[in-house]
Design an enzyme around this catalytic site. Structure first.
Site, mmCIF file in Angstrom:
data_model
loop_
_atom_site.group_PDB
_atom_site.id
_atom_site.type_symbol
_atom_site.label_atom_id
_atom_site.label_comp_id
_atom_site.label_asym_id
_atom_site.label_seq_id
_atom_site.Cartn_x
_atom_site.Cartn_y
_atom_site.Cartn_z
ATOM 1 N N ASP A 86 0.842 -1.186 0.000
ATOM 2 C CA ASP A 86 0.000 0.000 0.000
ATOM 3 C C ASP A 86 0.891 1.255 0.000
ATOM 4 O O ASP A 86 1.852 1.322 -0.762
ATOM 5 C CB ASP A 86 -0.935 -0.079 1.217
ATOM 6 C CG ASP A 86 -1.983 1.002 1.291
ATOM 7 O OD1 ASP A 86 -2.941 0.957 0.500
ATOM 8 O OD2 ASP A 86 -1.862 1.886 2.146
ATOM 9 N N ASP A 212 -8.787 -7.521 -4.917
ATOM 10 C CA ASP A 212 -8.564 -6.328 -4.097
ATOM 11 C C ASP A 212 -9.682 -5.314 -4.341
ATOM 12 O O ASP A 212 -9.878 -4.861 -5.470
ATOM 13 C CB ASP A 212 -7.209 -5.716 -4.463
ATOM 14 C CG ASP A 212 -6.748 -4.648 -3.500
ATOM 15 O OD1 ASP A 212 -7.613 -3.995 -2.899
ATOM 16 O OD2 ASP A 212 -5.531 -4.461 -3.357
ATOM 17 N N HIS A 240 -6.954 -6.877 -0.187
ATOM 18 C CA HIS A 240 -5.951 -5.828 -0.009
ATOM 19 C C HIS A 240 -4.915 -6.183 1.062
ATOM 20 O O HIS A 240 -3.931 -5.467 1.227
ATOM 21 C CB HIS A 240 -6.661 -4.517 0.367
ATOM 22 C CG HIS A 240 -5.774 -3.316 0.335
ATOM 23 N ND1 HIS A 240 -5.154 -2.873 -0.821
ATOM 24 C CD2 HIS A 240 -5.375 -2.454 1.315
ATOM 25 C CE1 HIS A 240 -4.431 -1.810 -0.555
ATOM 26 N NE2 HIS A 240 -4.537 -1.529 0.729
#
Length: 263
Positions: A86, A212, A240
């Site tokens: 991320d 995701d 995710h």
């Protein structure tokens, strides 16, 4: 075993994404250590056990400092494989630019792959803006009152099952909901200065997560097309948070990447 001994490095340094902490990487770290890799999972400032207030982080260098301090102390000649998740990947980009000689490869999964002159906000704003559920799951915090820019981003935890953890077990979701912390806002707005000599000279591998709901596959593909990593590896059945939902698959991918010769 012979191949492992001949690797340029078997030292992984793994960093978490926004709101998470080193705690979320416990499965990945354990699996790598069981296969004789050296692993360090880094907590960014204001993450996990670090008590610093997210609202008080005003620069990217403050936020990334635990990672850059770690690389500063690494002995010359020793190299690591940096892994980021991320917005942690943006921090990996920052560290690659500063410590080119200490990074063998970089692995981005569910990533913020940045180009020179971009910020994390630039990279993700279009994706977040088109994802109503993801938008609603984020709450801006204003420690300096609403007449100023936000100081942090928190989560509406009632929505995260459907945003970050759609393939994660209920047990791990409960752990995450207890430990997630606000993300400092100011570092997300900083424009990155990334050179071809440093950042651009390190081989990048991108892990694409196909289930995701935070960063869509199409947005992942846009970042891939803009940055052209050495190799893209697909992970099926992962949300995710693959370190929680698909730890064995992520572990296998990291083992494979460690053995791939760099260009």
């Amino acid at each position: 075993d012979t191949k492992l001994e001949n690797l340029e490095t078997k030292h992984y340094v793994i960093v978490h994404g926004g709101g998470f902490g080193a705690w979320c990487l416990y499965k990945t770290a354990t699996l790598l250590k069981e296969t004789r890799y050296q692993v360090d999972a880094i907590d960014f400032t204001c993450s996990s056990a670090n008590c610093y207030d997210s609202n008080n982080i005003t620069t990217l260098s403050e936020y990334v400092k635990p990672l850059t301090d770690f690389l500063d102390k690494l002995l010359d000649g020793n190299k690591v494989i940096l892994v980021g998740h991320d917005i942690g990947d943006a921090c990996v980009c920052y560290a690659m630019e500063l410590h080119r000689s200490k990074v063998s490869k970089a692995v981005f999964f569910v990533a913020a792959m940045l180009k020179n002159g971009e910020s994390v906000l630039d990279t993700f704003s279009m994706q977040i803006g088109s994802n109503d559920l993801c938008q609603r799951s984020q709450k801006f915090l204003y420690a300096n009152c609403k007449n100023h820019a936000p100081t942090a981003i928190d989560f509406d935890k009632s929505l995260l099952n459907d945003v970050m953890f759609n393939q994660t077990t209920a047990k791990d979701v409960e752990l995450a909901l207890v430990l997630l912390r606000p993300i400092p806002f100011a570092p997300l707005t900083e424009k990155f200065s990334l050179s071809a000599t440093n950042y651009g000279s390190i081989s990048i591998f991108f892990v694409k997560t196909l289930e995701d709901f935070t960063i869509s596959v199409s947005h992942q593909e846009t970042m891939i097309d803009s940055n052209l990593p050495q190799q893209v590896i697909q992970m099926e059945g992962s949300d995710h948070s693959p370190f929680l939902s698909k730890p064995q698959a992520l572990h296998k991918i990291l083992l494979e990447i460690s053995k791939i010769p760099v260009k």
